[in-house]
Design a protein around this motif. Structure first.
Motif, PDB file in Angstrom:
ATOM      1  N   GLN A  36       0.737  -1.159   0.111  1.00 46.84           N
ATOM      2  CA  GLN A  36       0.050   0.093   0.082  1.00 46.84           C
ATOM      3  C   GLN A  36       0.867   1.160   0.009  1.00 46.84           C
ATOM      4  O   GLN A  36       0.667   2.134  -0.650  1.00 46.84           O
ATOM      5  CB  GLN A  36      -0.873   0.042   1.019  1.00 46.84           C
ATOM      6  CG  GLN A  36      -1.524   1.138   1.464  1.00 46.84           C
ATOM      7  CD  GLN A  36      -2.835   1.473   0.554  1.00 46.84           C
ATOM      8  OE1 GLN A  36      -3.205   0.506  -0.257  1.00 46.84           O
ATOM      9  NE2 GLN A  36      -3.413   2.759   0.314  1.00 46.84           N
ATOM     10  N   GLN A  37       1.921   1.265   0.950  1.00 47.97           N
ATOM     11  CA  GLN A  37       2.678   2.638   1.012  1.00 47.97           C
ATOM     12  C   GLN A  37       3.378   2.572  -0.450  1.00 47.97           C
ATOM     13  O   GLN A  37       3.535   4.009  -0.868  1.00 47.97           O
ATOM     14  CB  GLN A  37       3.615   2.386   2.036  1.00 47.97           C
ATOM     15  CG  GLN A  37       3.014   2.228   3.622  1.00 47.97           C
ATOM     16  CD  GLN A  37       4.055   1.671   4.530  1.00 47.97           C
ATOM     17  OE1 GLN A  37       5.329   1.707   4.405  1.00 47.97           O
ATOM     18  NE2 GLN A  37       3.454   1.602   5.743  1.00 47.97           N
ATOM     19  N   PRO A  55      -6.200  -1.071  -5.741  1.00 46.24           N
ATOM     20  CA  PRO A  55      -7.570  -1.614  -6.375  1.00 46.24           C
ATOM     21  C   PRO A  55      -7.799  -3.104  -6.086  1.00 46.24           C
ATOM     22  O   PRO A  55      -6.731  -3.917  -5.848  1.00 46.24           O
ATOM     23  CB  PRO A  55      -7.418  -1.226  -7.778  1.00 46.24           C
ATOM     24  CG  PRO A  55      -6.429  -0.012  -7.945  1.00 46.24           C
ATOM     25  CD  PRO A  55      -5.402  -0.334  -6.831  1.00 46.24           C
ATOM     26  N   PRO A  56      -9.021  -3.422  -5.811  1.00 43.58           N
ATOM     27  CA  PRO A  56      -9.346  -4.875  -5.417  1.00 43.58           C
ATOM     28  C   PRO A  56      -8.608  -5.938  -6.280  1.00 43.58           C
ATOM     29  O   PRO A  56      -8.261  -6.875  -5.900  1.00 43.58           O
ATOM     30  CB  PRO A  56     -10.879  -4.893  -5.456  1.00 43.58           C
ATOM     31  CG  PRO A  56     -11.197  -3.382  -5.013  1.00 43.58           C
ATOM     32  CD  PRO A  56     -10.269  -2.644  -5.770  1.00 43.58           C
ATOM     33  N   ASP A  57      -8.656  -5.715  -7.599  1.00 41.93           N
ATOM     34  CA  ASP A  57      -8.357  -6.449  -8.452  1.00 41.93           C
ATOM     35  C   ASP A  57      -6.628  -6.617  -8.412  1.00 41.93           C
ATOM     36  O   ASP A  57      -6.003  -7.912  -8.600  1.00 41.93           O
ATOM     37  CB  ASP A  57      -8.619  -6.176  -9.914  1.00 41.93           C
ATOM     38  CG  ASP A  57      -8.003  -4.949 -10.614  1.00 41.93           C
ATOM     39  OD1 ASP A  57      -7.867  -4.010  -9.635  1.00 41.93           O
ATOM     40  OD2 ASP A  57      -7.637  -4.780 -11.652  1.00 41.93           O
ATOM     41  N   VAL A  58      -6.087  -5.587  -8.111  1.00 40.25           N
ATOM     42  CA  VAL A  58      -4.414  -5.491  -8.035  1.00 40.25           C
ATOM     43  C   VAL A  58      -4.177  -6.290  -6.687  1.00 40.25           C
ATOM     44  O   VAL A  58      -3.345  -7.074  -6.450  1.00 40.25           O
ATOM     45  CB  VAL A  58      -3.794  -4.229  -7.781  1.00 40.25           C
ATOM     46  CG1 VAL A  58      -2.422  -4.227  -7.625  1.00 40.25           C
ATOM     47  CG2 VAL A  58      -4.341  -3.598  -9.318  1.00 40.25           C
ATOM     48  N   SER A  59      -4.722  -6.088  -5.823  1.00 41.69           N
ATOM     49  CA  SER A  59      -4.713  -6.899  -4.315  1.00 41.69           C
ATOM     50  C   SER A  59      -5.019  -8.310  -4.371  1.00 41.69           C
ATOM     51  O   SER A  59      -4.210  -8.983  -3.713  1.00 41.69           O
ATOM     52  CB  SER A  59      -5.892  -6.272  -3.211  1.00 41.69           C
ATOM     53  OG  SER A  59      -5.718  -6.702  -1.948  1.00 41.69           O
ATOM     54  N   ARG A  60      -5.876  -8.832  -5.203  1.00 45.98           N
ATOM     55  CA  ARG A  60      -6.168 -10.000  -5.342  1.00 45.98           C
ATOM     56  C   ARG A  60      -5.057 -10.657  -6.214  1.00 45.98           C
ATOM     57  O   ARG A  60      -4.449 -11.780  -5.655  1.00 45.98           O
ATOM     58  CB  ARG A  60      -7.638 -10.216  -6.105  1.00 45.98           C
ATOM     59  CG  ARG A  60      -8.748 -10.362  -5.252  1.00 45.98           C
ATOM     60  CD  ARG A  60      -9.960 -10.667  -6.039  1.00 45.98           C
ATOM     61  NE  ARG A  60     -10.270  -9.997  -7.338  1.00 45.98           N
ATOM     62  CZ  ARG A  60     -11.018  -8.778  -7.289  1.00 45.98           C
ATOM     63  NH1 ARG A  60     -11.731  -8.296  -6.221  1.00 45.98           N
ATOM     64  NH2 ARG A  60     -11.224  -8.231  -8.106  1.00 45.98           N
ATOM     65  N   ALA A  61      -4.653  -9.916  -7.174  1.00 40.88           N
ATOM     66  CA  ALA A  61      -3.430 -10.574  -7.858  1.00 40.88           C
ATOM     67  C   ALA A  61      -2.038 -10.701  -6.993  1.00 40.88           C
ATOM     68  O   ALA A  61      -1.116 -11.323  -7.229  1.00 40.88           O
ATOM     69  CB  ALA A  61      -3.062  -9.535  -9.027  1.00 40.88           C
ATOM     70  N   LEU A  62      -2.069  -9.772  -6.045  1.00 44.13           N
ATOM     71  CA  LEU A  62      -0.688  -9.957  -5.310  1.00 44.13           C
ATOM     72  C   LEU A  62      -0.799 -11.003  -3.816  1.00 44.13           C
ATOM     73  O   LEU A  62       0.101 -11.341  -3.395  1.00 44.13           O
ATOM     74  CB  LEU A  62      -0.709  -8.455  -4.163  1.00 44.13           C
ATOM     75  CG  LEU A  62      -0.351  -7.305  -5.165  1.00 44.13           C
ATOM     76  CD1 LEU A  62      -0.501  -6.001  -4.500  1.00 44.13           C
ATOM     77  CD2 LEU A  62       1.089  -7.329  -5.735  1.00 44.13           C
ATOM     78  N   LEU A  74       2.697  -4.787  -9.423  1.00 46.36           N
ATOM     79  CA  LEU A  74       2.813  -3.434  -9.091  1.00 46.36           C
ATOM     80  C   LEU A  74       3.341  -2.466 -10.124  1.00 46.36           C
ATOM     81  O   LEU A  74       2.958  -1.356 -10.279  1.00 46.36           O
ATOM     82  CB  LEU A  74       3.759  -3.319  -7.910  1.00 46.36           C
ATOM     83  CG  LEU A  74       3.205  -3.833  -6.499  1.00 46.36           C
ATOM     84  CD1 LEU A  74       4.325  -3.923  -5.411  1.00 46.36           C
ATOM     85  CD2 LEU A  74       1.924  -2.909  -5.899  1.00 46.36           C
ATOM     86  N   ARG A  75       4.239  -2.892 -10.995  1.00 45.66           N
ATOM     87  CA  ARG A  75       4.754  -2.097 -12.137  1.00 45.66           C
ATOM     88  C   ARG A  75       3.449  -2.022 -13.043  1.00 45.66           C
ATOM     89  O   ARG A  75       3.439  -0.863 -13.430  1.00 45.66           O
ATOM     90  CB  ARG A  75       5.781  -2.676 -12.529  1.00 45.66           C
ATOM     91  CG  ARG A  75       7.218  -2.462 -11.959  1.00 45.66           C
ATOM     92  CD  ARG A  75       8.476  -3.355 -12.225  1.00 45.66           C
ATOM     93  NE  ARG A  75       8.969  -3.071 -13.956  1.00 45.66           N
ATOM     94  CZ  ARG A  75       9.446  -2.055 -14.566  1.00 45.66           C
ATOM     95  NH1 ARG A  75       9.685  -1.269 -13.793  1.00 45.66           N
ATOM     96  NH2 ARG A  75       9.417  -1.809 -15.786  1.00 45.66           N
TER      97      ARG A  75
END
Length: 237
Positions: A36-37, A55-62, A74-75
């Motif tokens: 997040q930071q 975003p939720p889709d990025v969070s799920r991918a992580l 992240l890039r």
């Protein structure tokens, strides 16, 4: 040995293979905070558009991703840093958080680790975190838990394919000199569960308060809410 104890002995796992972040240790939050930071600092336009959050889709991918995969995600989501620097910043932030307090073990995890050690059942950590992080957890674990010298771990430094490939769990079983079919794997993510099932072990889904993005219940694996009061003999079914 009486008949009952003989049956119980046959039902004991040969080894227990543990995912670390979000399963054995409440450390997923450290990685999530670090992500997040980094996102807010180096993808400010996207962060503002998403309400100052990933975003939720990025969070799920992580979730459950290797460090190299996290850097790629992240890039692609707008963090304008080289992959190596993203990884270094994530690891440094997570390590600082982890070492600022006693290891935050999941509920009941320490008791279960002690039960396994008392039964001479080795545990092995199988995690995407690098040894730089893992060494703190191994050092704080009960003696003789992760092998004779508390060193049994397959980490993010391994050249083996990362989860959801089964390779690291298969290597962990070999480390414990156990047949993977007689092992139990604790996981908390869809990626980790896919790896455990592909390896052919008994999979247990730790759907705990630590789980970031719950997966659906599935007949192929057991589900638990925490590690308190778990009977070792009930882990293999």
């Amino acid at each position: 040995m009486n008949i009952v104890s003989a049956v119980d002995q046959l039902r004991l796992p040969a080894a227990v293979l543990w995912d670390m972040d979000g399963t054995l240790v409440d450390s997923d939050r450290f990685w999530a905070d670090a992500e997040q930071q980094l996102y807010m600092q180096y993808a400010p336009d996207q962060s503002s558009a998403a309400g100052n959050s990933i975003p939720p889709d990025v969070s799920r991918a992580l979730e459950g991703a290797s460090l190299s995969e996290c850097a790629r995600v992240l890039r692609e989501s707008g963090v304008n840093l080289p992959a190596w620097e993203i990884i270094e910043q994530l690891v440094s932030a997570a390590e600082a958080s982890l070492t600022s307090q006693p290891i935050p073990w999941a509920d009941g995890a320490l008791d279960l680790l002690r039960k396994l050690a008392a039964l001479h059942i080795d545990s092995v950590l199988v995690t995407g975190s690098p040894m730089r992080i893992v060494r703190h957890v191994l050092a704080a674990a009960p003696a003789e838990t992760f092998g004779p010298d508390n060193v049994f771990a397959i980490t993010g430094n391994s050249p083996l394919p990362a989860k959801p490939a089964p390779d690291r769990y298969l290597a962990a079983a070999c480390m414990a000199q156990a047949d993977i079919r007689d092992c139990v794997i604790f996981e908390d993510s869809s990626t980790g569960l896919a790896s455990a099932l592909a390896a052919g072990a008994g999979a247990v889904y730790a759907l705990t308060a630590l789980t970031r993005s719950p997966a659906k219940a599935d007949a192929r694996y057991q589900c638990i809410q925490d590690f308190r009061g778990i009977a070792v003999q009930a882990l293999l079914r």
